[in-house]
Design a protein around this motif. Structure first.
Motif, PDB file in Angstrom:
ATOM      1  N   ASP A   6       0.817  -1.213   0.000  1.00  0.00           N
ATOM      2  CA  ASP A   6       0.000   0.000   0.000  1.00  0.00           C
ATOM      3  C   ASP A   6       0.852   1.264   0.000  1.00  0.00           C
ATOM      4  O   ASP A   6       0.502   2.272  -0.620  1.00  0.00           O
ATOM      5  CB  ASP A   6      -0.934   0.008   1.220  1.00  0.00           C
ATOM      6  N   ASP A   7       1.969   1.237   0.724  1.00  0.00           N
ATOM      7  CA  ASP A   7       2.790   2.430   0.867  1.00  0.00           C
ATOM      8  C   ASP A   7       4.038   2.403  -0.013  1.00  0.00           C
ATOM      9  O   ASP A   7       4.950   3.216   0.175  1.00  0.00           O
ATOM     10  CB  ASP A   7       3.217   2.601   2.335  1.00  0.00           C
ATOM     11  N   ALA A   8       4.107   1.465  -0.966  1.00  0.00           N
ATOM     12  CA  ALA A   8       5.283   1.390  -1.833  1.00  0.00           C
ATOM     13  C   ALA A   8       5.425   2.648  -2.673  1.00  0.00           C
ATOM     14  O   ALA A   8       6.536   3.100  -2.960  1.00  0.00           O
ATOM     15  CB  ALA A   8       5.204   0.149  -2.732  1.00  0.00           C
ATOM     16  N   VAL A   9       4.312   3.232  -3.094  1.00  0.00           N
ATOM     17  CA  VAL A   9       4.309   4.487  -3.869  1.00  0.00           C
ATOM     18  C   VAL A   9       3.339   5.458  -3.207  1.00  0.00           C
ATOM     19  O   VAL A   9       2.166   5.138  -3.015  1.00  0.00           O
ATOM     20  CB  VAL A   9       3.908   4.250  -5.337  1.00  0.00           C
ATOM     21  N   VAL A  10       3.838   6.625  -2.871  1.00  0.00           N
ATOM     22  CA  VAL A  10       3.009   7.681  -2.279  1.00  0.00           C
ATOM     23  C   VAL A  10       3.202   8.952  -3.106  1.00  0.00           C
ATOM     24  O   VAL A  10       4.336   9.351  -3.376  1.00  0.00           O
ATOM     25  CB  VAL A  10       3.386   7.947  -0.807  1.00  0.00           C
ATOM     26  N   ILE A  22       5.236  15.513  -4.773  1.00  0.00           N
ATOM     27  CA  ILE A  22       6.338  14.714  -4.250  1.00  0.00           C
ATOM     28  C   ILE A  22       5.973  13.235  -4.400  1.00  0.00           C
ATOM     29  O   ILE A  22       4.950  12.784  -3.888  1.00  0.00           O
ATOM     30  CB  ILE A  22       6.629  15.040  -2.777  1.00  0.00           C
ATOM     31  N   ILE A  23       6.811  12.511  -5.127  1.00  0.00           N
ATOM     32  CA  ILE A  23       6.600  11.076  -5.343  1.00  0.00           C
ATOM     33  C   ILE A  23       7.613  10.309  -4.504  1.00  0.00           C
ATOM     34  O   ILE A  23       8.827  10.523  -4.621  1.00  0.00           O
ATOM     35  CB  ILE A  23       6.751  10.710  -6.826  1.00  0.00           C
ATOM     36  N   THR A  24       7.129   9.421  -3.655  1.00  0.00           N
ATOM     37  CA  THR A  24       7.992   8.584  -2.831  1.00  0.00           C
ATOM     38  C   THR A  24       7.809   7.128  -3.247  1.00  0.00           C
ATOM     39  O   THR A  24       6.680   6.634  -3.298  1.00  0.00           O
ATOM     40  CB  THR A  24       7.648   8.734  -1.334  1.00  0.00           C
ATOM     41  N   VAL A  25       8.913   6.468  -3.566  1.00  0.00           N
ATOM     42  CA  VAL A  25       8.896   5.040  -3.904  1.00  0.00           C
ATOM     43  C   VAL A  25       9.760   4.317  -2.888  1.00  0.00           C
ATOM     44  O   VAL A  25      10.939   4.627  -2.725  1.00  0.00           O
ATOM     45  CB  VAL A  25       9.419   4.781  -5.328  1.00  0.00           C
ATOM     46  N   ASN A  26       9.163   3.356  -2.185  1.00  0.00           N
ATOM     47  CA  ASN A  26       9.841   2.636  -1.110  1.00  0.00           C
ATOM     48  C   ASN A  26       9.571   1.149  -1.303  1.00  0.00           C
ATOM     49  O   ASN A  26       8.502   0.649  -0.954  1.00  0.00           O
ATOM     50  CB  ASN A  26       9.306   3.132   0.237  1.00  0.00           C
ATOM     51  N   ASP A  52      16.225  12.451  -4.734  1.00  0.00           N
ATOM     52  CA  ASP A  52      17.213  11.685  -3.973  1.00  0.00           C
ATOM     53  C   ASP A  52      16.869  10.212  -4.090  1.00  0.00           C
ATOM     54  O   ASP A  52      15.690   9.841  -4.111  1.00  0.00           O
ATOM     55  CB  ASP A  52      17.198  12.087  -2.497  1.00  0.00           C
ATOM     56  N   VAL A  53      17.910   9.385  -4.151  1.00  0.00           N
ATOM     57  CA  VAL A  53      17.701   7.945  -4.193  1.00  0.00           C
ATOM     58  C   VAL A  53      18.788   7.276  -3.371  1.00  0.00           C
ATOM     59  O   VAL A  53      19.951   7.702  -3.389  1.00  0.00           O
ATOM     60  CB  VAL A  53      17.725   7.409  -5.645  1.00  0.00           C
ATOM     61  N   SER A  54      18.420   6.258  -2.604  1.00  0.00           N
ATOM     62  CA  SER A  54      19.398   5.507  -1.818  1.00  0.00           C
ATOM     63  C   SER A  54      18.935   4.057  -1.721  1.00  0.00           C
ATOM     64  O   SER A  54      17.735   3.765  -1.777  1.00  0.00           O
ATOM     65  CB  SER A  54      19.559   6.100  -0.419  1.00  0.00           C
ATOM     66  N   VAL A  62      13.278   6.163  -2.979  1.00  0.00           N
ATOM     67  CA  VAL A  62      13.374   7.184  -4.029  1.00  0.00           C
ATOM     68  C   VAL A  62      12.421   8.320  -3.699  1.00  0.00           C
ATOM     69  O   VAL A  62      11.243   8.094  -3.378  1.00  0.00           O
ATOM     70  CB  VAL A  62      13.026   6.592  -5.418  1.00  0.00           C
ATOM     71  N   LEU A  63      12.924   9.545  -3.778  1.00  0.00           N
ATOM     72  CA  LEU A  63      12.131  10.730  -3.489  1.00  0.00           C
ATOM     73  C   LEU A  63      12.303  11.698  -4.653  1.00  0.00           C
ATOM     74  O   LEU A  63      13.418  12.140  -4.953  1.00  0.00           O
ATOM     75  CB  LEU A  63      12.603  11.374  -2.185  1.00  0.00           C
ATOM     76  N   LEU A  64      11.199  12.032  -5.337  1.00  0.00           N
ATOM     77  CA  LEU A  64      11.257  12.876  -6.522  1.00  0.00           C
ATOM     78  C   LEU A  64      10.232  13.998  -6.429  1.00  0.00           C
ATOM     79  O   LEU A  64       9.090  13.781  -6.016  1.00  0.00           O
ATOM     80  CB  LEU A  64      10.990  12.055  -7.789  1.00  0.00           C
TER      81      LEU A  64
END
Length: 419
Positions: A6-10, A22-26, A52-54, A62-64
């Motif tokens: 559910d929280d893989a992409v916000v 703001i796109i967050t991929v976890n 940023d990506v780590s 990933v934060l875009l």
């Protein structure tokens, strides 16, 4: 049994109008994930302002920050989230046990045909509708008849995987009729063997292919390519590799004039070279320049210390920054032909929205398209996707004059580059 996705992409909307989303991929990591994310974001007509990506090699974050391009259709953020989720590796037990993931069939290809009265901008208007519907054009064959009617054949796939339903088909017909008029004929069906036949339909002459696909433009580029000041600035691209700052990773630093799809071009090259990004920062544009700092390693987890591999990687990245897209005008018998080409990923995926941007540029210039095709061409080291457009001579440009041709090339290139 899988882990929650559910929280893989916000996707978070900016606090004020005009602020970036703001796109967050976890999610679990994989080589090329950054490329797949950038490909999807570019396909939705979005521009990455910073990021940023780590990763620790197993899990990535990933934060875009993204904003829509001015030429983009309405962004369907829910569809974007679904598409981003589809490129994330599955959060399943099989992932951690290194078991193969279940096979996923490719999307079925549909044949869309329509016939209507021709007019300026018609092809782009249809392409705009397909983009808004989240339908991807795989191949196209466009022909204008002597009585000023167009017969268009589109081979499309549905990113929502719903085109087999009557509701989705009716929505597609409704949007197309709104653009084409009720007097047009329109038909949608599953593609048959004709799709494979069309893939081999178009070919380029050896001389045209050599001009379009060579790595370095020759001295006559000012005559055939009409380099604008922006293109001249591209030649100042800088790529450096440093192994002294980290015991386990190679630092890759890139500086270049910003353009649409810049991050995708870099990520695609790294993916095709099997390079993993451990940490990266994409700085905001400064005076038109885009700068990236990426800590990378080879797929085996080692630094890139071999000078041959380092030079090859730097060379590949520079080529993609100097010539991310090829644009040229040539003669095809008595007609004038516009050619656009871009590299294809090793996975087989082409660059998003090229057909959309070229038809938009030609519509803005008031140039009718007599015919259009999309094809593939293989050179010694890579596969290319190319677009060819026969231009209608009845326009405000003298298509036999170099000045007029250069104006068209420059407008098309600037639209593709987002300038």
């Amino acid at each position: 049994m899988g882990l929650p996705m559910d929280d893989a992409v916000v996707i978070q909307k900016g606090n004020r109008p005009g602020e970036p989303y703001i796109i967050t991929v976890n999610c679990p990591d994989k080589t090329g994930l950054g490329c797949d994310i950038c490909h999807t974001i570019l396909d939705f007509g979005l521009y990455i302002t910073k990021g940023d990506v780590s990763t620790d090699g197993i899990w990535c974050y990933v934060l875009l920050w993204v904003v829509p391009h001015s030429s983009s259709p309405i962004v369907r953020w829910v569809n974007l989230k679904d598409r981003l989720l589809s490129v994330c590796p599955s959060c399943s037990v099989s992932f951690y046990l290194n078991e193969p993931s279940p096979h996923v069939d490719s999307s079925p290809v549909y044949l869309l045909t329509f016939c209507s009265r021709d007019r300026r901008g018609l092809l782009h208007d249809v392409t705009h509708v397909l983009c808004e519907l989240d339908l991807t054009t795989q191949r196209v064959k466009v022909t204008t008849t002597p009585d000023d009617r167009v017969l268009d054949i589109f081979f499309i796939t549905d990113n929502l995987e719903l085109l087999h339903t009557k509701e989705r088909q009716n929505e597609t017909y409704k949007q197309l009729y709104a653009v084409l008029g009720q007097s047009c004929s329109c038909e949608l069906q599953l593609a048959g063997p004709q799709y494979d036949n069309l893939q081999c339909f178009s070919s380029l002459s050896p001389s045209v292919a050599e001009e379009l696909f060579r790595c370095e433009l020759s001295g006559n580029e000012f005559r055939t390519q009409a380099l604008s000041p922006d293109m001249t600035q591209l030649k100042k691209a800088s790529v450096t590799i440093d192994n002294s700052l980290s015991p386990g990773h190679t630092l890759l630093q890139i500086s270049c004039v910003d353009h649409k799809g810049f991050l995708y071009d870099i990520m695609r090259t790294l993916k095709d070279c099997n390079i993993q990004i451990v940490y990266g920062r994409f700085s905001p544009v400064n005076k038109g320049q885009r700068e990236l700092d990426l800590f990378i390693r080879q797929k085996d987890g080692k630094k890139i210390v071999d000078p041959v591999k380092r030079d090859a990687l730097c060379s590949s990245l520079k080529v993609e920054m100097l010539h991310p897209l090829r644009v040229n005008i040539t003669n095809r018998g008595p007609d004038t032909e516009l050619l656009v080409a871009n590299p294809v990923e090793l996975s087989g995926k082409g660059r998003p929205r090229v057909f959309y941007d070229v038809t938009l540029a030609l519509k803005t210039l008031g140039i009718c398209i007599f015919s259009a095709e999309i094809g593939r061409h293989c050179t010694s080291d890579r596969e290319w996707e190319f677009y060819r457009f026969l231009l209608d001579e009845n326009c405000r440009f003298d298509l036999q004059c170099m000045v007029g041709r250069n104006q068209i090339v420059d407008k098309v290139r600037r639209t593709l580059m987002g300038w």
